[in-house]
Design a protein around this motif. Structure first.
Motif, PDB file in Angstrom:
ATOM      1  N   GLY A 165      -0.848  35.828  52.868  1.00 13.39           N
ATOM      2  CA  GLY A 165      -0.728  37.202  53.350  1.00 13.39           C
ATOM      3  C   GLY A 165       0.339  37.970  52.592  1.00 13.39           C
ATOM      4  O   GLY A 165       0.167  39.156  52.285  1.00 13.39           O
ATOM      5  N   GLY A 168      -0.894  38.219  48.673  1.00 15.30           N
ATOM      6  CA  GLY A 168      -2.107  39.032  48.514  1.00 15.30           C
ATOM      7  C   GLY A 168      -1.853  40.518  48.652  1.00 15.30           C
ATOM      8  O   GLY A 168      -2.496  41.331  47.983  1.00 15.30           O
ATOM      9  N   GLY A 169      -0.916  40.887  49.533  1.00 12.15           N
ATOM     10  CA  GLY A 169      -0.696  42.318  49.778  1.00 12.15           C
ATOM     11  C   GLY A 169       0.147  43.014  48.735  1.00 12.15           C
ATOM     12  O   GLY A 169       0.230  44.244  48.722  1.00 12.15           O
ATOM     13  N   TYR A 181      -4.084  41.826  54.793  1.00  7.09           N
ATOM     14  CA  TYR A 181      -3.156  40.762  54.381  1.00  7.09           C
ATOM     15  C   TYR A 181      -1.999  40.633  55.373  1.00  7.09           C
ATOM     16  O   TYR A 181      -1.494  39.532  55.620  1.00  7.09           O
ATOM     17  CB  TYR A 181      -2.640  41.019  52.963  1.00  7.09           C
ATOM     18  CG  TYR A 181      -3.651  40.637  51.907  1.00  7.09           C
ATOM     19  CD1 TYR A 181      -3.970  39.294  51.686  1.00  7.09           C
ATOM     20  CD2 TYR A 181      -4.311  41.593  51.147  1.00  7.09           C
ATOM     21  CE1 TYR A 181      -4.904  38.924  50.732  1.00  7.09           C
ATOM     22  CE2 TYR A 181      -5.252  41.233  50.192  1.00  7.09           C
ATOM     23  CZ  TYR A 181      -5.546  39.898  49.997  1.00  7.09           C
ATOM     24  OH  TYR A 181      -6.485  39.538  49.064  1.00  7.09           O
TER      25      TYR A 181
END
Length: 348
Positions: A165, A168-169, A181
């Motif tokens: 998370g 990915g963001g 995310y």
């Protein structure tokens, strides 16, 4: 959409989740999850846009796969133990298969890849339902089956989700993907502490729902879906922009905002259980998430809209949307930290 059809679909969403909450039998729980999935699909595809249809198809395929795995795991467990009861998950194979299927349903890493893509294709209100309400039934099943699951598996899922998370963001420009995310990272926090203090999982879920609701409703009110249009919200609504920046920092877990409370208590619980390395990894993973929330805050409050922009300028027109849900969720997302002792007393 016809209001009667909408009422039936929302009632079915409620019915499916309630059915799963109330069940102690795997078939009944599976039926509740299926009702839930089938009820949200027309809401996802209601705009008849190719992106919405693509997102709906991806969502249906992943949820159908997870449901089939749950049914197979429940059948395997019933075949070996002779009972369909959820509390009797004594077979390790069936337990592992169930937790992986439920992780796929709520988007835990490494089964999270469908979540940003699906959320990106939806409108903001359906995305809000997907990010909050649709997590409740699978999480209830995870909480019920957690005692029979290998603790190392839950820890691995939790750490992988917070890291995925966070990483990915970092590079996203679409706000729905950023929130997807963010959802994956928050789910990781809930899973990591589940085996030690389930009440902290529920507390983290409650605060996550209010903070995410505030974020989605703010974006809906300001009609914003990209980072470059965030720079134009300041001139449109200064008060809303200020509260949005605070809500994003609360999602990141900064004190003295509500989002700090679950992270603080979870790290304290992990340290108390003699897991300082796990707690350190989780705290460092939270910094990754905090970076992209700060990036959004910077775009909203510290940059001026460029003179030449490809986006439609949002003028100061009076909104016709109901602002009460946004007001309540923003207030809760910002101001609950001082009442932490009272919440802890209620939780224990």
């Amino acid at each position: 959409m016809n209001p009667f059809v909408l009422l039936i679909l929302l009632s079915s969403l409620g019915l499916g989740t309630t059915l799963t909450f109330a069940s102690s039998h795997w078939l009944l729980a599976w039926m509740g999850l299926e009702i839930n999935t089938l009820a949200i699909i027309p809401l996802m595809a209601q705009h008849h846009h190719p992106r919405a249809v693509e997102a709906t198809t991806k969502y249906f395929l992943t949820q159908a796969t997870a449901a089939a795995m749950i049914l197979f795991a429940g059948t395997t467990n019933a075949w070996i133990t002779g009972t369909w009861e959820m509390t009797n998950m004594s077979n390790p194979l069936a337990g592992t298969m169930t937790i992986i299927a439920l992780a796929l349903k709520i988007g835990l890493a490494p089964m999270h890849l469908w979540m940003p893509e699906v959320l990106q294709g939806l409108d903001l209100l359906t995305g809000l339902i997907l990010s909050t309400w649709q997590k409740l039934a699978p999480l209830a099943l995870i909480i019920q089956t957690a005692p029979a699951i290998d603790p190392m598996l839950l820890t691995a899922l939790g750490i992988a989700s917070t890291l995925a998370g966070g990483w990915g963001g970092l590079n996203q420009t679409q706000l729905q993907k950023v929130l997807a995310y963010s959802s994956i990272a928050h789910m990781g926090w809930m899973i990591i502490v589940l085996q030690y203090a389930p009440q902290l999982t529920l507390l983290a879920l409650g605060t996550y729902i209010f903070m995410t609701s505030a974020a989605f409703l703010t974006l809906k009110t300001s009609s914003t879906t990209k980072i470059n249009t965030l720079a134009m919200t300041w001139s449109n609504s200064p008060v809303l922009t200020t509260t949005t920046a605070l809500v994003l920092l609360s999602l990141g877990g900064l004190p003295p905002l509500t989002g700090f409370m679950p992270k603080w208590l979870i790290l304290q619980e992990l340290a108390k259980q003699g897991l300082p390395i796990t707690a350190t990894i989780m705290a460092l993973a939270a910094l990754l998430s905090l970076y992209f929330y700060l990036r959004l805050c910077y775009a909203m409050t510290l940059t001026i809209s460029p003179n030449t922009t490809n986006s439609t300028t949002p003028w100061r027109v009076k909104t016709t949307q109901n602002s009460m849900p946004l007001t309540i969720s923003t207030t809760v997302a910002l101001g609950l930290l001082p009442v932490t002792p009272a919440i802890l007393m209620l939780a224990t």
